[in-house]
Design an enzyme around this catalytic site. Sequence first.
Site, PDB file in Angstrom:
ATOM      1  N   ASP A 146     -73.591 -22.460 -38.349  1.00 24.18           N
ATOM      2  CA  ASP A 146     -72.882 -21.264 -37.911  1.00 24.18           C
ATOM      3  C   ASP A 146     -73.469 -19.984 -38.491  1.00 24.18           C
ATOM      4  O   ASP A 146     -74.500 -20.008 -39.156  1.00 24.18           O
ATOM      5  CB  ASP A 146     -71.375 -21.389 -38.132  1.00 24.18           C
TER       6      ASP A 146
ATOM      7  N   ARG B 151     -52.618 -29.759 -34.875  1.00 22.47           N
ATOM      8  CA  ARG B 151     -53.182 -30.096 -36.183  1.00 22.47           C
ATOM      9  C   ARG B 151     -53.521 -28.849 -36.986  1.00 22.47           C
ATOM     10  O   ARG B 151     -53.807 -27.798 -36.417  1.00 22.47           O
ATOM     11  CB  ARG B 151     -54.417 -30.988 -36.034  1.00 22.47           C
TER      12      ARG B 151
ATOM     13  N   ASP C 126     -69.036 -24.269 -33.430  1.00 20.02           N
ATOM     14  CA  ASP C 126     -67.728 -23.755 -33.824  1.00 20.02           C
ATOM     15  C   ASP C 126     -67.774 -22.280 -33.415  1.00 20.02           C
ATOM     16  O   ASP C 126     -68.489 -21.477 -34.029  1.00 20.02           O
ATOM     17  CB  ASP C 126     -67.508 -23.940 -35.333  1.00 20.02           C
TER      18      ASP C 126
ATOM     19  N   LYS D  98     -64.063 -25.551 -32.049  1.00 18.65           N
ATOM     20  CA  LYS D  98     -65.234 -26.410 -31.827  1.00 18.65           C
ATOM     21  C   LYS D  98     -65.432 -26.658 -30.345  1.00 18.65           C
ATOM     22  O   LYS D  98     -64.526 -27.130 -29.670  1.00 18.65           O
ATOM     23  CB  LYS D  98     -65.041 -27.729 -32.553  1.00 18.65           C
TER      24      LYS D  98
ATOM     25  N   ARG E 142     -55.265 -23.532 -35.845  1.00 17.31           N
ATOM     26  CA  ARG E 142     -55.978 -23.036 -34.679  1.00 17.31           C
ATOM     27  C   ARG E 142     -55.648 -23.839 -33.423  1.00 17.31           C
ATOM     28  O   ARG E 142     -55.598 -23.319 -32.328  1.00 17.31           O
ATOM     29  CB  ARG E 142     -57.487 -23.098 -34.944  1.00 17.31           C
ATOM     30  N   TYR E 143     -55.439 -25.144 -33.597  1.00 12.85           N
ATOM     31  CA  TYR E 143     -55.219 -26.031 -32.457  1.00 12.85           C
ATOM     32  C   TYR E 143     -53.742 -26.395 -32.379  1.00 12.85           C
ATOM     33  O   TYR E 143     -53.029 -26.344 -33.382  1.00 12.85           O
ATOM     34  CB  TYR E 143     -56.055 -27.297 -32.631  1.00 12.85           C
TER      35      TYR E 143
ATOM     36  N   CYS F  57     -66.021 -27.477 -55.291  1.00 15.87           N
ATOM     37  CA  CYS F  57     -66.742 -28.641 -54.781  1.00 15.87           C
ATOM     38  C   CYS F  57     -67.567 -29.189 -55.930  1.00 15.87           C
ATOM     39  O   CYS F  57     -67.882 -28.464 -56.863  1.00 15.87           O
ATOM     40  CB  CYS F  57     -67.690 -28.245 -53.658  1.00 15.87           C
TER      41      CYS F  57
ATOM     42  N   CYS G 173     -73.107 -26.700 -51.307  1.00 14.50           N
ATOM     43  CA  CYS G 173     -74.135 -26.800 -50.277  1.00 14.50           C
ATOM     44  C   CYS G 173     -74.631 -25.399 -49.954  1.00 14.50           C
ATOM     45  O   CYS G 173     -73.825 -24.493 -49.732  1.00 14.50           O
ATOM     46  CB  CYS G 173     -73.557 -27.415 -49.006  1.00 14.50           C
TER      47      CYS G 173
ATOM     48  N   CYS H 231     -73.151 -23.836 -46.693  1.00 14.15           N
ATOM     49  CA  CYS H 231     -71.698 -23.891 -46.512  1.00 14.15           C
ATOM     50  C   CYS H 231     -71.149 -22.774 -45.617  1.00 14.15           C
ATOM     51  O   CYS H 231     -71.438 -21.598 -45.822  1.00 14.15           O
ATOM     52  CB  CYS H 231     -71.007 -23.812 -47.873  1.00 14.15           C
TER      53      CYS H 231
ATOM     54  N   ARG I  24     -68.002 -21.965 -45.521  1.00 12.61           N
ATOM     55  CA  ARG I  24     -66.954 -21.249 -46.249  1.00 12.61           C
ATOM     56  C   ARG I  24     -67.508 -20.623 -47.514  1.00 12.61           C
ATOM     57  O   ARG I  24     -66.814 -20.505 -48.515  1.00 12.61           O
ATOM     58  CB  ARG I  24     -65.808 -22.199 -46.603  1.00 12.61           C
TER      59      ARG I  24
END
Length: 398
Positions: free
Chosen positions: A314, A137, A351, A358, A133-134, A146, A150, A153, A155
């Site tokens: 989000d 990076r 985000d 972000k 996206r950037y 995981c 969570c 989450c 994702r």
Amino acid sequence: MSETAEELIYDAGGDTAEGAVPGSKPAAVWRGVPGRQWDDWKWQVRNRVMNCEQLSRVISLRNDEKEDIESCLERFKMAVTPYYASLMDPCDKKCPIRMQAVPSASEMDTEPCEMDDPVGEEKFSPTENIVHRYPDRVLFILTHKCSMYCRHCTRRRIVGGEDFTASTASMEKAFDYIGAHKEIRDVLLSGGDPLMLSDARLESIIMRLRQMPHVEVIRIGTRVPVVLPMRITGELVGMLRKYHPIWINTHFNHPKEITPESSKACEMIADAGIPLGNQSVLLKGINNDAGVLKELFTKLVKIRVRPYYLYQCDIAKGIGHFRTPVSEGIELMRQIRGYISGYAVPVFVIDAPGGGGKTPINPEYLVSLDENKAVIKNYLGQEYTYTNPLNTRPFRAR
Ligand SMILES: *Cc1c(COP(=O)(O)O)cnc(C)c1O
Ligand code: SF4
């Protein structure tokens, strides 16, 4: 066996893994587990709480709560390491650890604004495991697993779904992409949790990246120090330190997560020369309180973890019950900045939905700005004037 006898087994010094810190207490169901097993991350992963029946042995659940959990589990997996589960208050539904780990009926509610891919990752994915996206990076997604899922989450559309670990072919495509894009100087290993991979697998990936001279920094995003601190072993940090500069970002959300075990894990990472940052999510009922956040951020600095971002929750599907209004986050930041060390203050970001990236959201400290002066307000709300140098024109970005 009486509870005291069970405790003796765990507390027995001889059974404790070398270098282990006297730590938090396992919940009653696990008190008979020898310390050397408890401190073994693979044992923790094998013995995760993954269904309602197991969970009801750790915390008290009413029948209707069990039914709610069962229906949530059809959509999004539950997995809680015995270590993290032991931090839950067995009787308090509002326990901040429990709220992050145990499904609630609210997950089945969705709101019209919500999205499967709230931060637009798919749009920026040139090849299966990469999000670019950037300019300089990329995110490199190594797994969808995981150790603890969570409830909040981002994702959740993919994480905890089918057990994906990138295939060799798709990994090769990702390496090819990073190799061909010389502008990529920072690769962020992400997931899922990349530290669910074995040391050997992780090392083979890092080695490949280190063969690319344009990749200057390798970052690992992991929640393992918080939910599975035993994963941070001498072998792991010994391996990572060979490939510096390595940075790690972790994910503490509440001061209750800062235990002797998680502190030790962060200490081992920091001692290996790996700078540690923290990304928290602002979560209603868990940490949307200036006192809780200040305690979290200052305690993180004490264990050498630098608060990096505080995310506005989000708009992933089914996490509306965790969301706070943006104005609340701004007000919380106003109550934090200036009151605790600057080191302890993260940047509050949204985000941007749909893929904007972000975006920092700050309380306003600039009252007015013209050619001659800037009027500013300090953290206490008092106004000051900064006079611009004489004979200068307003700065314009090129
Ligand atoms: C968060 C993120 C990064 C890293 O952003 P930083 O602000 O450098 O921490 C990189 N790529 C993607 C797609 C991200 O979501
Ligand atoms: S550790 Fe990260 S990727 Fe895994 S469930 Fe939690 S927030 Fe999602």
